[in-house]
Motif scaffolding. Structure first.
Motif, short mmCIF file in Angstrom:
data_model
loop_
_atom_site.label_atom_id
_atom_site.label_comp_id
_atom_site.label_asym_id
_atom_site.label_seq_id
_atom_site.Cartn_x
_atom_site.Cartn_y
_atom_site.Cartn_z
N ASN A 13 0.87 -1.18 0.00
CA ASN A 13 0.00 0.00 0.00
C ASN A 13 0.91 1.23 0.00
O ASN A 13 1.12 1.88 1.02
CB ASN A 13 -0.91 -0.03 1.23
CG ASN A 13 -1.97 1.06 1.19
OD1 ASN A 13 -1.91 2.00 0.39
ND2 ASN A 13 -2.95 0.95 2.07
N GLY A 47 0.87 4.21 -1.16
CA GLY A 47 0.40 5.56 -0.80
C GLY A 47 -0.17 5.61 0.60
O GLY A 47 -0.71 6.65 1.00
N GLU A 53 -2.88 4.40 1.80
CA GLU A 53 -4.27 4.84 1.71
C GLU A 53 -5.17 3.89 2.52
O GLU A 53 -5.13 2.68 2.30
CB GLU A 53 -4.72 4.82 0.25
CG GLU A 53 -3.97 5.81 -0.63
CD GLU A 53 -4.30 5.59 -2.10
OE1 GLU A 53 -5.15 6.34 -2.62
OE2 GLU A 53 -3.73 4.68 -2.71
N LYS A 62 -7.25 1.19 0.65
CA LYS A 62 -6.60 0.23 -0.24
C LYS A 62 -5.99 -0.93 0.53
O LYS A 62 -5.58 -0.78 1.66
CB LYS A 62 -5.49 0.93 -1.02
CG LYS A 62 -6.04 1.59 -2.27
CD LYS A 62 -5.01 1.70 -3.38
CE LYS A 62 -5.61 2.45 -4.55
NZ LYS A 62 -4.74 3.54 -5.00
N PRO A 67 -1.69 5.94 -5.50
CA PRO A 67 -2.89 6.78 -5.40
C PRO A 67 -3.30 7.35 -6.76
O PRO A 67 -2.44 7.75 -7.56
CB PRO A 67 -2.45 7.91 -4.47
CG PRO A 67 -1.32 7.36 -3.69
CD PRO A 67 -0.62 6.39 -4.60
#
Ligand SMILES: *Cc1c(COP(=O)(O)O)cnc(C)c1O
Length: 221
Positions: free
Chosen positions: A127, A129, A131, A134, A165
């Motif tokens: 993951n 970014g 986020e 996600k 992202p």
């Protein structure tokens, strides 16, 4: 025509590889074929493309066995989130599992591979970014997760995968992925989609997953 698109994409991939010092070897084009039916896949198979990726185990199960019978050397990649109750089906159907992202899934896959006597290449999804919506292992937990996989399973973890992202320039994320790949000594790096596969190759992607640029816009249902 998807064959024309295929040739254009392969041309762009080749040119990017030639001019990118970080691109050690030509990247592999993986067709992201979610929501595509057989009629869209056949021209690509006829043109010699063999790597395809699906997001859902059930969709892939309905679509691929008849195509596989005609094109036995297809390599099918799983690029969507996996539930542990689908591990048996996933191991039976896919050749590469790109979305290993938690201990429970790693253990379920390992158990199934033993049972089915298969040993397919696995990638850890990162993951990148960070986020919340996600999936993927957080970058700072990657070392620990890889150590877990090595210690507790015999999964062949060959690489890393990410979806950076949306709506942000992807280059810094691809650079970070490359750094993680080097840090952990993994040979494969799956990153780059329709809008950014050239940037991903410039940062050393070994697989790019391209859907829209190959097939056209997906029907939104
Ligand atoms: C759909 C999908 C792709 C391909 O996306 P496009 O933008 O259509 O090229 C790549 N990776 C994953 C994980 C996907 O779900």
């Amino acid at each position: 025509m998807s064959e024309t698109r295929l040739q254009q994409i392969l041309g762009k991939m080749e040119r990017t590889h030639q001019k990118s010092p970080l691109s050690d070897a030509p990247a592999c084009l993986v067709a992201a074929s979610k929501a595509q039916q057989e009629a869209a896949l056949l021209p690509l198979l006829a043109a010699g493309l063999r790597d395809f990726a699906e997001n859902r185990v059930q969709e892939a199960q309905a679509k691929w066995p008849p195509l596989r019978a005609r094109f036995p050397d297809v390599r099918l990649h799983l690029i969507g989130p996996l539930q542990s109750n689908k591990a048996a089906e996933a191991v039976a159907l896919f050749d590469v599992i790109q979305t290993v992202d938690r201990e429970k899934i790693a253990c379920a896959l390992d158990a199934e591979m033993r049972k089915q006597n298969r040993r397919q290449d696995c990638y850890v999804q990162v993951n990148i970014g960070r986020e919340p919506q996600k999936s993927g292992v957080m970058p700072e937990q990657l070392g620990e997760f890889l150590a877990f996989c090595r210690r507790e399973t015999s999964l062949p973890v060959l690489g890393l995968m990410c979806v950076p992202p949306a709506d942000m320039p992807p280059a810094p994320y691809f650079a970070l992925m490359r750094k993680l790949k080097t840090e952990y000594g993994l040979p494969r790096l799956s990153m780059g989609m329709s809008s950014d596969f050239e940037t991903a190759i410039a940062f050393g992607a070994t697989e790019v997953r391209v859907g829209t640029a190959l097939f056209g816009e997906r029907n939104k249902d």
